[in-house]
Each structure stands twice: as C-alpha cells, then as structure tokens.
Design a protein around this motif. Structure first.
Motif: not given
Length: 193
Positions: A64-71, A179-188
């Motif tokens: 992810l870091n190599l292509i410039g994307i964070d977790v 799960i999608a909403v939680k994953l989105f809310a936690t990381n956005i």
C-alpha cells in the motif's frame, strides 16, 4: 516462535476474521456461482485465499505504501465494495456485471469473496495487536472452515432450500451493510485529520 502461540489471540483473531470473511453469509453467492459455472474448485479457492491472506499479512502495508495508499484509504475503498455487495444481497439486484466465468476458483471466490478488501484491511489492523504466528493460525483455521463450506455447498442448498437461502442472503446482506458502514465511519475520519 512457538512460545509466542497464544490461544486467546488465536481465538479472537479467528473470530474477527470469521465475521469479516462471512463465509456463511456468502453461501447464497457461492450457490449462484455454482449454478452459473457448474463447478466450484473448493481446494484451489481455499489455498489461493489462504496464500493471499498470509502474504498480505507480511507485505500488505508495504504494498500500500509503495503505491501511495494508506490503510485508511484502502479500508474506505473496501467499505464501498462491501456496501454494493450488501445492496445486491438485500435488494436481489446485480450491480456488478462480469463475463460469465468458466470456473469459480480464484476470481471471484478466493478474491474478492474470501480474501477481499475487508479481510485484507482487517489483517493489517490485527498486526498491531497480535503476534503474526497467532494470526497465521487463525487464518488457517478459517481457511479450513471455508473449504468445508465450499465443499458442502450442494448439501447446504438442499437443507436450506431456496426460501432459506433467500432469507439468509437478506439477513447477511444487512449485516454486511452494517460492517461496510462501520468500516467507512471508522476510517473516513482519519482521512480528513
């Protein structure tokens, strides 16, 4: 290395992966795939998914870091994928149209159904809390269970019937949506801070 084995870590990581992989919730998708292609390559799908997960456990952040994307960006993208998969399950529609696959093994079973964005994001997150050996054992336990479900999808379909499969599909669609909403809310939030 073996002294790092911890039953509690294996159990917790295994349960988290079990919830994210959601092979029980994917039974309707597996049955649909089998109807389309006629045969599911259970062994190949399970082995490839296991390899993808173990490799990503060790080199995921670096890739992810190599292509410039964070977790967090990866997790938000995974949330969108899960969101649309959940809509398909709940509403009984097809948003993703693909050429008819000849066999169902690596795509779409191993990736993205079993070792999808949500699973890979979870593996990166688990690394911060658990020893790698415990996560690997948890992955292997889940892969064995996935293999058993894939292998017995025919019997599961007969036991549940079309109505049972439809109900399970909708229930797990709602869970996947949550799960999608939680994953989105936690990381956005972390993308804007």
């Amino acid at each position: 290395m073996w002294e790092l084995l911890n039953a509690k870590q294996i159990f917790t990581a295994g349960m988290i992966l079990f919830a994210v992989i959601d092979i029980i919730g994917n039974i309707p998708i597996i049955i649909d795939l089998r109807k389309k292609v006629g045969h599911i390559q259970s062994e190949k799908a399970s082995v490839v998914a296991g390899i993808i997960m173990i490799v990503f456990l060790f080199v995921g952040k670096e890739i992810l870091n190599l292509i410039g994307i964070d977790v967090n960006s990866f997790a938000v993208a995974g949330a969108f994928i899960l969101f649309f998969l959940a809509l398909e399950m709940i509403l009984g529609i097809t948003l993703y149209k693909d050429d008819e696959p000849e066999t169902a093994s690596i795509v779409p079973l191993a990736f993205p159904l079993i070792a999808g964005a949500g699973t890979l994001t979870t593996l990166v997150s688990l690394q911060a809390e658990y020893e790698a050996i415990n996560i690997i054992v948890a992955i292997l336990i889940n892969i064995i269970f996935v293999y058993m479900v894939l292998k017995s999808s025919n019997k599961i379909e007969k036991v549940l019937g079309s109505q049972g499969i439809s109900v399970i599909r909708k229930v797990f669609g709602v869970i996947l949506l949550a799960i999608a909403v939680k994953l989105f809310a936690t990381n956005i939030q972390s993308l804007f801070t």
